[in-house]
Design a protein around this motif. Sequence first.
Motif, PDB file in Angstrom:
ATOM      1  N   GLU A  46       0.852  -1.191   0.000  1.00  0.00           N
ATOM      2  CA  GLU A  46       0.000   0.000   0.000  1.00  0.00           C
ATOM      3  C   GLU A  46       0.881   1.230   0.000  1.00  0.00           C
ATOM      4  O   GLU A  46       2.002   1.199   0.505  1.00  0.00           O
ATOM      5  CB  GLU A  46      -0.881   0.024   1.252  1.00  0.00           C
ATOM      6  CG  GLU A  46      -1.840  -1.134   1.369  1.00  0.00           C
ATOM      7  CD  GLU A  46      -2.631  -1.084   2.676  1.00  0.00           C
ATOM      8  OE1 GLU A  46      -2.503  -0.096   3.421  1.00  0.00           O
ATOM      9  OE2 GLU A  46      -3.354  -2.048   2.937  1.00  0.00           O
ATOM     10  N   LYS A  47       0.383   2.320  -0.545  1.00  0.00           N
ATOM     11  CA  LYS A  47       1.115   3.577  -0.509  1.00  0.00           C
ATOM     12  C   LYS A  47       1.137   4.109   0.917  1.00  0.00           C
ATOM     13  O   LYS A  47       0.133   4.045   1.613  1.00  0.00           O
ATOM     14  CB  LYS A  47       0.439   4.608  -1.409  1.00  0.00           C
ATOM     15  CG  LYS A  47       1.206   4.900  -2.649  1.00  0.00           C
ATOM     16  CD  LYS A  47       0.636   6.066  -3.365  1.00  0.00           C
ATOM     17  CE  LYS A  47       1.829   6.789  -3.946  1.00  0.00           C
ATOM     18  NZ  LYS A  47       1.486   7.762  -4.916  1.00  0.00           N
ATOM     19  N   PRO A  48       2.267   4.644   1.382  1.00  0.00           N
ATOM     20  CA  PRO A  48       2.309   5.208   2.739  1.00  0.00           C
ATOM     21  C   PRO A  48       1.519   6.518   2.787  1.00  0.00           C
ATOM     22  O   PRO A  48       1.355   7.187   1.763  1.00  0.00           O
ATOM     23  CB  PRO A  48       3.795   5.460   2.970  1.00  0.00           C
ATOM     24  CG  PRO A  48       4.381   5.575   1.615  1.00  0.00           C
ATOM     25  CD  PRO A  48       3.556   4.720   0.716  1.00  0.00           C
TER      26      PRO A  48
ATOM     27  N   TRP B 260       6.629  10.636   6.629  1.00  0.00           N
ATOM     28  CA  TRP B 260       8.023  10.928   6.915  1.00  0.00           C
ATOM     29  C   TRP B 260       8.291  12.416   7.118  1.00  0.00           C
ATOM     30  O   TRP B 260       9.421  12.861   7.066  1.00  0.00           O
ATOM     31  CB  TRP B 260       8.915  10.382   5.810  1.00  0.00           C
ATOM     32  CG  TRP B 260       8.720   8.915   5.630  1.00  0.00           C
ATOM     33  CD1 TRP B 260       8.161   8.301   4.567  1.00  0.00           C
ATOM     34  CD2 TRP B 260       9.061   7.877   6.556  1.00  0.00           C
ATOM     35  NE1 TRP B 260       8.124   6.946   4.748  1.00  0.00           N
ATOM     36  CE2 TRP B 260       8.685   6.658   5.968  1.00  0.00           C
ATOM     37  CE3 TRP B 260       9.629   7.838   7.820  1.00  0.00           C
ATOM     38  CZ2 TRP B 260       8.842   5.415   6.603  1.00  0.00           C
ATOM     39  CZ3 TRP B 260       9.819   6.603   8.441  1.00  0.00           C
ATOM     40  CH2 TRP B 260       9.418   5.426   7.838  1.00  0.00           C
ATOM     41  N   LYS B 261       7.270  13.219   7.342  1.00  0.00           N
ATOM     42  CA  LYS B 261       7.432  14.652   7.586  1.00  0.00           C
ATOM     43  C   LYS B 261       7.689  14.903   9.056  1.00  0.00           C
ATOM     44  O   LYS B 261       7.111  14.252   9.926  1.00  0.00           O
ATOM     45  CB  LYS B 261       6.187  15.429   7.151  1.00  0.00           C
ATOM     46  CG  LYS B 261       5.809  15.230   5.714  1.00  0.00           C
ATOM     47  CD  LYS B 261       6.787  15.882   4.794  1.00  0.00           C
ATOM     48  CE  LYS B 261       6.322  15.706   3.354  1.00  0.00           C
ATOM     49  NZ  LYS B 261       7.283  16.033   2.382  1.00  0.00           N
TER      50      LYS B 261
END
Length: 76
Positions: free
Chosen positions: A65-67, A72-73
Motif C-alpha cells: 500500500e502507498k504510505p 516521513w514529515k
Amino acid sequence: MAGVLKKTTGLAGLAMCDTPHERPDVKKLEDQLQGGQIEVILQAEKELSLARKLLQWKPWEPLVEKPPAKQWKWPI
C-alpha cells in the motif's frame, strides 16, 4: 574426502577447536588473538543473520500500500 581432518586454524598461535559449535571463553580467546577480534566475529554473525532476514522480508520490493502522505514529515 572421508578421513580428512583439519589440523590448523590458519591463525598463528591458535589451536584447532574440537567443538566449534560451543562458545569459547571470550576473554581468554581475545588474549590469545592479542586484541578484540571476537567483536569482529560476533558482528559478522549478526550481519549474516540480518542478511538472511532481509532475504525473507524483501525490502527492495514495492510496498503493498502507498504510505500516508505525511508519514516521513517532521514535525508532524
